[in-house]
Design an enzyme around this catalytic site. Structure first.
Site, short mmCIF file in Angstrom:
data_model
loop_
_atom_site.label_atom_id
_atom_site.label_comp_id
_atom_site.label_asym_id
_atom_site.label_seq_id
_atom_site.Cartn_x
_atom_site.Cartn_y
_atom_site.Cartn_z
N TRP A 153 0.70 -0.98 -0.22
CA TRP A 153 -0.46 0.44 -0.42
C TRP A 153 1.25 1.04 0.09
CZ3 TRP A 153 -1.08 -4.69 2.95
CH2 TRP A 153 -1.85 -5.34 2.57
N HIS A 167 -7.07 1.89 2.44
CA HIS A 167 -7.84 0.95 2.57
C HIS A 167 -8.91 0.79 3.03
CE1 HIS A 167 -5.35 -2.62 4.44
NE2 HIS A 167 -5.85 -1.81 5.17
N ARG A 193 -4.00 6.30 -2.19
CA ARG A 193 -2.68 6.41 -2.23
C ARG A 193 -1.34 6.82 -3.18
NH1 ARG A 193 -3.81 -0.26 -3.11
NH2 ARG A 193 -5.26 -0.70 -1.55
N GLN A 207 -13.47 1.77 -1.60
CA GLN A 207 -13.49 0.66 -1.61
C GLN A 207 -14.98 0.13 -0.53
OE1 GLN A 207 -9.68 -0.91 0.28
NE2 GLN A 207 -8.86 -1.53 -1.98
N VAL A 250 -5.89 -12.34 6.84
CA VAL A 250 -6.83 -12.92 5.55
C VAL A 250 -5.62 -14.75 5.54
CG1 VAL A 250 -8.78 -12.00 5.12
CG2 VAL A 250 -6.59 -12.24 3.49
N ALA A 304 -13.33 -12.18 5.06
CA ALA A 304 -13.31 -10.37 4.39
C ALA A 304 -13.55 -9.94 3.14
CB ALA A 304 -12.18 -9.66 5.50
C1 FA5 Z 1 -6.96 -4.50 -0.23
O1 FA5 Z 1 -6.79 -3.61 -0.04
C2 FA5 Z 1 -7.27 -4.86 0.45
N1 FA5 Z 1 -7.47 -4.46 2.00
C3 FA5 Z 1 -8.69 -5.35 0.43
C4 FA5 Z 1 -8.96 -6.63 1.15
C5 FA5 Z 1 -9.91 -6.89 2.29
C6 FA5 Z 1 -8.36 -7.93 1.05
C7 FA5 Z 1 -10.25 -8.14 2.99
C8 FA5 Z 1 -8.26 -9.49 2.02
C9 FA5 Z 1 -9.92 -9.06 2.63
P1 FA5 Z 1 -6.17 -4.11 -3.06
O2 FA5 Z 1 -5.00 -3.31 -2.84
O3 FA5 Z 1 -6.08 -4.94 -4.09
O4 FA5 Z 1 -6.43 -4.99 -1.10
O5 FA5 Z 1 -7.15 -3.45 -3.57
C10 FA5 Z 1 -9.00 -4.10 -3.13
C11 FA5 Z 1 -9.38 -3.11 -5.04
O6 FA5 Z 1 -9.23 -1.92 -4.51
C12 FA5 Z 1 -8.69 -3.25 -6.02
O7 FA5 Z 1 -8.98 -5.38 -6.68
C13 FA5 Z 1 -8.72 -2.01 -6.76
O8 FA5 Z 1 -10.43 -2.55 -7.43
C14 FA5 Z 1 -9.24 -1.15 -5.88
N2 FA5 Z 1 -7.74 -0.92 -5.97
C15 FA5 Z 1 -6.65 -0.78 -4.74
N3 FA5 Z 1 -5.98 0.78 -5.62
C16 FA5 Z 1 -6.38 0.91 -6.47
C17 FA5 Z 1 -6.31 2.34 -7.33
N4 FA5 Z 1 -5.00 3.17 -7.11
N5 FA5 Z 1 -7.10 3.19 -7.86
C18 FA5 Z 1 -8.52 2.57 -8.20
N6 FA5 Z 1 -8.74 1.20 -7.50
C19 FA5 Z 1 -8.00 0.72 -6.75
#
Ligand code: FA5
Length: 336
Positions: A153, A167, A193, A207, A250, A304
């Site tokens: 992140w 997130h 981010r 999100q 998780v 989750a």
């Molecule tokens: C997470 O942020 C984890 N907190 C998700 C999670 C929650 C996993 C609970 C397990 C249990 P990740 O970094 O992959 O995961 O982001 C999740 C989703 O947010 C991505 O699949 C995407 O759809 C969206 N996302 C992430 N970064 C960006 C971005 N910079 N711009 C737009 N959408 C984004």
């Protein structure tokens, strides 16, 4: 003569009157209880008796003349007002001016829709605290300081050491501490981010986090919950599947994919010919994360997930670039 002088004075003032307000002021000045006419009447008593009658009649005549003049002026003002209102010709055949109405931003519309679906499925919907602590964003999620997974992140920090949430998982610990199992909660809100933007990435995006904690909750419940949600959201029955992935909070960590909503699983450019769209990160909540939130992980289990709202809207609406959402370009916004 005193009455003649007053009449001349009145006529001069009346000629200057332009509206009802001025007219009323003049009325009070001349005909009011302490007005000029009454002052003249009071003089009668100071006159010798033989002159009283004549003077009284004269003042009465003056009063009558003034009252008449008032009425006539009042009528004239009224007529002129009416002329102004109706005097302008209106061409009712001319095209009207277009009134452009605003509407709810597509992201807000979709937030409401997603919230509605999850509420119908029995989830409580919450908003995240947008700036939080290192503890809530990382440590409570089994990501202690210096854990390499923090690099997953790209984080902004405030001067004081707080974090604009990277997130919505940042709300997990709060939920476990403030609710008792069975817990069904969804968090929908903005994340931030520190990363370069491109067609699929924004520095600010939304999100949707979900947690479900109860006795005997398994990955099967997770897959079915997600399948039902996506079928509702995309308006057609979709299949869902998971494959292994990694998130420190998780265990097992999973990535959930749904059947491609565009080609129906046949394979197209959006799903890179695979027939599947990887749409979110999820998994069984790590026992350490439950314990950190005060929940007995021997008694309870849960799942989750976290998914990007913009990416789902893009899929549903066929939008190719995430940056359109915040571009302020009205041609884009008006399509919704
Ligand atoms: C997470 O942020 C984890 N907190 C998700 C999670 C929650 C996993 C609970 C397990 C249990 P990740 O970094 O992959 O995961 O982001 C999740 C989703 O947010 C991505 O699949 C995407 O759809 C969206 N996302 C992430 N970064 C960006 C971005 N910079 N711009 C737009 N959408 C984004």
């Amino acid at each position: 003569m005193e009455t003649e002088k007053l009449w001349q004075q009145f006529k001069k003032k009346l000629a200057e009157v332009g509206d009802f307000e001025e007219l009323e002021k003049l009325r009070v000045e001349f005909l009011g209880r302490k007005g000029k006419i009454n002052q003249l009447f009071q003089k009668v008593t100071s006159l010798p008796p033989e002159k009283r009658k004549e003077f009284g009649q004269e003042v009465n005549r003056l009063k009558g003349k003034i009252q008449k003049a008032f009425l006539s002026r009042e009528r004239k003002i009224k007529a002129s007002l009416e002329r102004n209102l109706t005097g302008k010709k209106i061409d009712i055949s001319l095209p009207g001016k277009e009134v452009s109405l605003g509407h709810i931003h597509p992201i807000t519309q979709m937030k409401w829709e997603v919230a509605d679906i999850f509420q119908r499925m029995g989830f409580e919907v919450l908003e995240p605290q947008e700036v939080t602590t290192d503890y809530d964003n990382f440590t409570a999620l089994n990501i202690p300081p210096d854990h390499p997974a923090r690099d997953m992140w790209d984080t902004f920090w405030t001067k004081e050491g707080y974090i604009p949430i990277t997130h919505t998982s940042s709300m997990q610990n709060w939920i476990y501490r403030h609710r008792h199992p069975p817990i069904r909660a969804v968090v929908i809100g903005r994340c931030f981010r520190n990363e370069a933007t491109d067609m699929g990435h924004e520095h600010t995006f939304h999100q949707i986090e979900g947690v479900y904690v109860d006795k005997g909750i398994t990955v099967a419940n997770l897959i079915e919950t997600m399948r039902v949600f996506f079928s509702e959201f995309f308006g057609k029955e979709l299949r869902a599947k998971v494959r292994p992935s990694y998130f420190p909070f998780v265990e097992p960590g999973l990535e959930l994919a749904i059947e491609c909503v565009l080609c129906g699983g046949k394979g197209c450019s959006v799903c890179k010919q695979s027939g599947w769209l990887e749409i979110l990160g999820c998994g069984q909540i790590h026992p350490r994360v439950l314990e950190e939130g005060g929940i007995d992980s021997k008694k309870y289990t849960g799942f989750a997930w976290g998914m990007g709202l913009e990416r789902m809207i893009m899929l549903r609406m066929g939008i190719e670039d995430i940056r359109h959402f915040h571009s302020g370009d009205l041609r884009f916004i008006r399509k919704f």
